[in-house]
Design a protein around this motif. Sequence first.
Motif, PDB file in Angstrom:
ATOM      1  N   GLU A 158     133.883  53.659  -3.151  1.00 21.70           N
ATOM      2  CA  GLU A 158     135.169  54.222  -2.713  1.00 21.70           C
ATOM      3  C   GLU A 158     135.422  55.609  -3.318  1.00 21.70           C
ATOM      4  O   GLU A 158     136.559  56.061  -3.352  1.00 21.70           O
ATOM      5  CB  GLU A 158     136.331  53.295  -3.092  1.00 21.70           C
ATOM      6  N   SER A 159     134.402  56.281  -3.809  1.00 23.11           N
ATOM      7  CA  SER A 159     134.558  57.627  -4.368  1.00 23.11           C
ATOM      8  C   SER A 159     133.539  58.549  -3.728  1.00 23.11           C
ATOM      9  O   SER A 159     132.378  58.166  -3.575  1.00 23.11           O
ATOM     10  CB  SER A 159     134.374  57.618  -5.885  1.00 23.11           C
ATOM     11  N   PRO A 160     133.951  59.768  -3.361  1.00 27.94           N
ATOM     12  CA  PRO A 160     132.989  60.711  -2.767  1.00 27.94           C
ATOM     13  C   PRO A 160     132.128  61.352  -3.828  1.00 27.94           C
ATOM     14  O   PRO A 160     132.573  61.626  -4.952  1.00 27.94           O
ATOM     15  CB  PRO A 160     133.902  61.746  -2.075  1.00 27.94           C
ATOM     16  N   TRP A 161     130.880  61.613  -3.440  1.00 26.15           N
ATOM     17  CA  TRP A 161     129.892  62.280  -4.318  1.00 26.15           C
ATOM     18  C   TRP A 161     129.217  63.410  -3.551  1.00 26.15           C
ATOM     19  O   TRP A 161     128.981  63.281  -2.362  1.00 26.15           O
ATOM     20  CB  TRP A 161     128.824  61.292  -4.794  1.00 26.15           C
ATOM     21  N   LEU A 162     128.918  64.462  -4.274  1.00 25.40           N
ATOM     22  CA  LEU A 162     128.112  65.554  -3.721  1.00 25.40           C
ATOM     23  C   LEU A 162     126.692  65.418  -4.262  1.00 25.40           C
ATOM     24  O   LEU A 162     126.500  65.369  -5.483  1.00 25.40           O
ATOM     25  CB  LEU A 162     128.702  66.911  -4.121  1.00 25.40           C
ATOM     26  N   ILE A 163     125.708  65.330  -3.328  1.00 26.94           N
ATOM     27  CA  ILE A 163     124.299  65.186  -3.710  1.00 26.94           C
ATOM     28  C   ILE A 163     123.553  66.429  -3.210  1.00 26.94           C
ATOM     29  O   ILE A 163     123.558  66.719  -2.022  1.00 26.94           O
ATOM     30  CB  ILE A 163     123.676  63.909  -3.125  1.00 26.94           C
ATOM     31  N   VAL A 164     122.927  67.146  -4.148  1.00 24.04           N
ATOM     32  CA  VAL A 164     122.190  68.371  -3.834  1.00 24.04           C
ATOM     33  C   VAL A 164     120.748  68.175  -4.286  1.00 24.04           C
ATOM     34  O   VAL A 164     120.500  67.743  -5.420  1.00 24.04           O
ATOM     35  CB  VAL A 164     122.792  69.599  -4.541  1.00 24.04           C
ATOM     36  N   SER A 165     119.810  68.448  -3.386  1.00 25.94           N
ATOM     37  CA  SER A 165     118.388  68.311  -3.737  1.00 25.94           C
ATOM     38  C   SER A 165     117.656  69.601  -3.398  1.00 25.94           C
ATOM     39  O   SER A 165     117.946  70.247  -2.401  1.00 25.94           O
ATOM     40  CB  SER A 165     117.746  67.135  -2.998  1.00 25.94           C
ATOM     41  N   GLU A 166     116.714  69.964  -4.280  1.00 23.97           N
ATOM     42  CA  GLU A 166     115.877  71.150  -4.099  1.00 23.97           C
ATOM     43  C   GLU A 166     114.437  70.774  -4.444  1.00 23.97           C
ATOM     44  O   GLU A 166     114.196  70.027  -5.393  1.00 23.97           O
ATOM     45  CB  GLU A 166     116.337  72.281  -5.026  1.00 23.97           C
ATOM     46  N   PRO A 167     113.453  71.282  -3.666  1.00 25.57           N
ATOM     47  CA  PRO A 167     112.049  70.980  -3.992  1.00 25.57           C
ATOM     48  C   PRO A 167     111.626  71.711  -5.259  1.00 25.57           C
ATOM     49  O   PRO A 167     112.143  72.782  -5.586  1.00 25.57           O
ATOM     50  CB  PRO A 167     111.289  71.487  -2.760  1.00 25.57           C
ATOM     51  N   THR A 168     110.665  71.134  -5.981  1.00 25.99           N
ATOM     52  CA  THR A 168     110.123  71.713  -7.196  1.00 25.99           C
ATOM     53  C   THR A 168     108.648  72.022  -7.016  1.00 25.99           C
ATOM     54  O   THR A 168     107.963  71.360  -6.236  1.00 25.99           O
ATOM     55  CB  THR A 168     110.326  70.766  -8.386  1.00 25.99           C
ATOM     56  N   GLU A 169     108.193  73.046  -7.750  1.00 21.04           N
ATOM     57  CA  GLU A 169     106.792  73.447  -7.697  1.00 21.04           C
ATOM     58  C   GLU A 169     106.321  73.734  -9.121  1.00 21.04           C
ATOM     59  O   GLU A 169     107.124  74.066 -10.004  1.00 21.04           O
ATOM     60  CB  GLU A 169     106.614  74.702  -6.839  1.00 21.04           C
ATOM     61  N   ASP A 170     105.002  73.602  -9.313  1.00 23.67           N
ATOM     62  CA  ASP A 170     104.444  73.985 -10.599  1.00 23.67           C
ATOM     63  C   ASP A 170     104.092  75.478 -10.565  1.00 23.67           C
ATOM     64  O   ASP A 170     104.423  76.195  -9.619  1.00 23.67           O
ATOM     65  CB  ASP A 170     103.240  73.123 -10.962  1.00 23.67           C
ATOM     66  N   ASN A 171     103.399  75.940 -11.597  1.00 24.06           N
ATOM     67  CA  ASN A 171     103.077  77.371 -11.667  1.00 24.06           C
ATOM     68  C   ASN A 171     102.129  77.805 -10.569  1.00 24.06           C
ATOM     69  O   ASN A 171     102.055  78.983 -10.235  1.00 24.06           O
ATOM     70  CB  ASN A 171     102.476  77.702 -13.042  1.00 24.06           C
ATOM     71  N   ALA A 172     101.387  76.853  -9.996  1.00 24.63           N
ATOM     72  CA  ALA A 172     100.456  77.185  -8.897  1.00 24.63           C
ATOM     73  C   ALA A 172     101.132  77.061  -7.550  1.00 24.63           C
ATOM     74  O   ALA A 172     100.468  77.066  -6.529  1.00 24.63           O
ATOM     75  CB  ALA A 172      99.231  76.268  -8.966  1.00 24.63           C
ATOM     76  N   HIS A 173     102.469  76.914  -7.532  1.00 22.48           N
ATOM     77  CA  HIS A 173     103.254  76.750  -6.303  1.00 22.48           C
ATOM     78  C   HIS A 173     102.831  75.496  -5.531  1.00 22.48           C
ATOM     79  O   HIS A 173     102.899  75.466  -4.299  1.00 22.48           O
ATOM     80  CB  HIS A 173     103.135  77.983  -5.412  1.00 22.48           C
ATOM     81  N   THR A 174     102.389  74.504  -6.246  1.00 21.33           N
ATOM     82  CA  THR A 174     102.052  73.220  -5.617  1.00 21.33           C
ATOM     83  C   THR A 174     103.305  72.348  -5.579  1.00 21.33           C
ATOM     84  O   THR A 174     103.952  72.142  -6.612  1.00 21.33           O
ATOM     85  CB  THR A 174     100.963  72.504  -6.413  1.00 21.33           C
ATOM     86  N   PRO A 175     103.706  71.835  -4.396  1.00 23.13           N
ATOM     87  CA  PRO A 175     104.892  70.971  -4.329  1.00 23.13           C
ATOM     88  C   PRO A 175     104.713  69.743  -5.234  1.00 23.13           C
ATOM     89  O   PRO A 175     103.709  69.039  -5.147  1.00 23.13           O
ATOM     90  CB  PRO A 175     104.979  70.600  -2.846  1.00 23.13           C
ATOM     91  N   MET A 176     105.679  69.526  -6.120  1.00 16.69           N
ATOM     92  CA  MET A 176     105.602  68.391  -7.046  1.00 16.69           C
ATOM     93  C   MET A 176     106.682  67.356  -6.803  1.00 16.69           C
ATOM     94  O   MET A 176     106.705  66.325  -7.455  1.00 16.69           O
ATOM     95  CB  MET A 176     105.738  68.915  -8.486  1.00 16.69           C
ATOM     96  N   GLY A 177     107.586  67.592  -5.852  1.00 17.33           N
ATOM     97  CA  GLY A 177     108.666  66.638  -5.605  1.00 17.33           C
ATOM     98  C   GLY A 177     109.974  67.381  -5.475  1.00 17.33           C
ATOM     99  O   GLY A 177     110.093  68.338  -4.712  1.00 17.33           O
ATOM    100  N   GLY A 178     110.985  66.989  -6.240  1.00 20.01           N
ATOM    101  CA  GLY A 178     112.266  67.666  -6.156  1.00 20.01           C
ATOM    102  C   GLY A 178     113.187  67.253  -7.275  1.00 20.01           C
ATOM    103  O   GLY A 178     112.938  66.288  -8.015  1.00 20.01           O
ATOM    104  N   ILE A 179     114.266  68.020  -7.431  1.00 19.78           N
ATOM    105  CA  ILE A 179     115.310  67.689  -8.382  1.00 19.78           C
ATOM    106  C   ILE A 179     116.590  67.411  -7.612  1.00 19.78           C
ATOM    107  O   ILE A 179     116.899  68.107  -6.642  1.00 19.78           O
ATOM    108  CB  ILE A 179     115.506  68.821  -9.409  1.00 19.78           C
ATOM    109  N   VAL A 180     117.296  66.395  -8.005  1.00 17.50           N
ATOM    110  CA  VAL A 180     118.525  65.964  -7.329  1.00 17.50           C
ATOM    111  C   VAL A 180     119.660  66.027  -8.337  1.00 17.50           C
ATOM    112  O   VAL A 180     119.532  65.498  -9.456  1.00 17.50           O
ATOM    113  CB  VAL A 180     118.390  64.543  -6.763  1.00 17.50           C
ATOM    114  N   VAL A 181     120.752  66.720  -7.965  1.00 18.93           N
ATOM    115  CA  VAL A 181     121.941  66.818  -8.801  1.00 18.93           C
ATOM    116  C   VAL A 181     123.063  66.046  -8.112  1.00 18.93           C
ATOM    117  O   VAL A 181     123.309  66.236  -6.922  1.00 18.93           O
ATOM    118  CB  VAL A 181     122.331  68.293  -9.008  1.00 18.93           C
TER     119      VAL A 181
END
Length: 838
Positions: A158-181
Amino acid sequence: MLALAFGIVTGLVLWLVVDGVQTRALSNIFDDALESQLDQQARESLIRFDEYRRSFTYFTRLVSTHRRMADYLDPIIWGRRPAEIVHYDADNPPSWLPDDLNWQGGINPRFFALADRSGAIRELYSRDGQGLPPDLAAQAQGQVAGGKRSSFVTVFQESPWLIVSEPTEDNAHTPMGGIVVLIPLDSTFLSASQQFVKSSNNVVAILDPDAQRILASSSPLAVAAGRSVDVLKRQYLITAQSFFDYEGSDLNLLFATLLPRASFERTGQQVLDLERRQRLIGAAVIVIAFVLLFVFLSSRISRLLRRVSVLSRRALDLPETGLDHHGNQLLILEDWIRDFVQVVMRARDEMRRQHETELLQTEKLRAAIMDASLDSIVTVDDRGRIIDFNTTAQDSFAYQQHEAVGRSFAELLLAPRWRETFERLLYLSLAGAEQGAPLQRTEMQAVTRDGNLFPVELSIKPVFLDEQLVFTLYLRDIAERKVREAEIRSLAAFPSESPIPVLRINRRGVITYANQPSEPLLRHWGCRRLQTLPVYWRNYVEEVLRSGTTNEVEISTDDGVFSLLTAPVAELGYVNVYARDITSERIAEEELKRRQNELVHVTRLSNMGEMATGIAHELNQPLSAIVNFANGCARRLRLDIGGKDELLEALEQISAQAKRAGEIIKRLRGMVARRQPQRDVVDLNVLARETCSLISHELQRQELVIDRRLSPSELWVRVDSVQIEQVLVNLLRNALDAMHDVPPSQRRLTIETGVQSNGMVYVSVSDNGAGISGHNMEHLFDAFFSTKESGMGMGLAISQTIMSNHHGKITADSWPGKGSTFTIELPPSVEAAVSAVS
């Protein structure tokens, strides 16, 4: 008195009529102004909320692209199944999170979740160490698994939430997943989003339109969560608006702005009362003016009449009467008019000040929007000269506003080849605006102060002022977008440029794509692009999609042999087929096998040559027996001695010895004949016995008897008997050579068969000879390596090749000074064993 009474009655009637009309008109004007103000405040509140929400999106993007994040992810290799989630709190923050997390308004995200490419959460940070609820965790994982940036609003408990996700990469620009706030949209968040608003009476809230209740508000004391909208409408004026598009969220939530009804109603009533008093004063003034005018006219007429009367009396010589003096009525009327004019001028000055204030506020809002815009916004006059230059434009082109204002936009900021195009677009946009056409976007090249060219997207909006025509130019930097488009085009062209066949086949078996090198496969299948595969291959594609695993299969066509690697894309319902022409590889393999067989045959002939004396001796025994028995039979027949039974027995011995000689010759022919490998199901015990009989002469010569420890049960294997016998002969002869310096009475040679713990069947040959040194053990199976002075060094190397071709192996164990053991292992023939048991 009659004039006063008539004026009062006339003024009262006029006031009553005008009061009703004016009250309704003012009420309508006030309602329209109130509605406009409410809409404006609601839009501004929603804009502030959305900008505040975007700040968290940019904050999340900053964390995901921070150097700490790339350094932290660079050595990480996550497994397929996530281990237990690593939790952090304020006392133990993660290394990938920036040190300073203080946010504007004192708002900090509740949770930071780091997930891998499959969406599984690996690490979680919260200031108080609280765990992430499962429902929120599931939604966070769903966003990271898509691999895209997202920002959306959801409801949890019964409470609203804001969920923000962005993809993450290592130093070689390889996709490693993401971070969610994850940030709760509570009263603190809503208050912080409106922190720059001076008014304290406004309340913003998040509204559930289906349940018609408040989920969260910026003032929980005034508007508590869970309160009904119908109840709040009695106290507040509520304006609800839809959220902006938050990445496909399917929740039906509204952003509401609540303003106290009492203050607006009180203000409206005060305005109406003030206006009513003014109208009453106006009516009174009109009445008084009418009375004074009437009195003035009456007095003028009376004075004229009195003058006429005086003149007439004087002419008639009549006595004069006294005149009544009631004051100067014109002066009174003049004073009233002067006061009225002053009231009107004061009202005009007040309205002008109010209008100037509104214009100033609007200008400040426009300046704030232009400064906060991510696009460059430039205003030019009808001759293309710059009038205004926003902050983004200053940063993009490296010009300050005072340097750009007054100069030609095209000459200052556009590449030379696009300047004429810009002039033409100005007039086209003017014609399109007159016809109501939407804004047209044009791509062209812009130039910075340093002379660097970059692509921009230009939109032109003409603005008609009172005495001037200006154009507002919106320039968006599309350099990054162009790079992405080029990458996409390059990736799209990759299959067609590939020299190997690449195909895409959907679930129904239709070939949706096939590049030019795929023609041999299409001819083999007898179909063309956008046609259906044969039934077998349709079933094969369906099975690959069902299993979800990559398969590899070989097919032979008229154009050669191809290896097909089928990679399923189950979520989209198709498989990608990557083919490789392996014709030359197969030809090379066949040539290698042929040469190996020749080498095996040559080695076998060499062994037979070395064993020729023993084989001749073994063959001489049955031949000598045949001669002796034949001579005996002839002598008995000549001397007519012996009976029929003795002759028959001798003849049977001759036949048996002839068969023995025939078997020896047959085995010899099998060992020396050049032929293709042929595998049959045989008992490994039988091969061991036959091999021992082949070297029986050498055993006798060295006064040695083999200790046979054969398995009591059959050991069925599918092998080439000649090649396996060749391996065993080589091992036995090597064992005999190893015991050359051992006294005959102490020599021990053992051959053993059985089943290993891993299910493989084996034959081992053990001796008590000199053994093999550790250095020689390392090169034991190398070609042309031998410890014998006359050895070629090919026996064990060829034996290892034969065992590899039979999917088996050969191993050696040695104890210097004590002996050696060589073991060969072969896979059992299960079907032959089952058949033998049945």
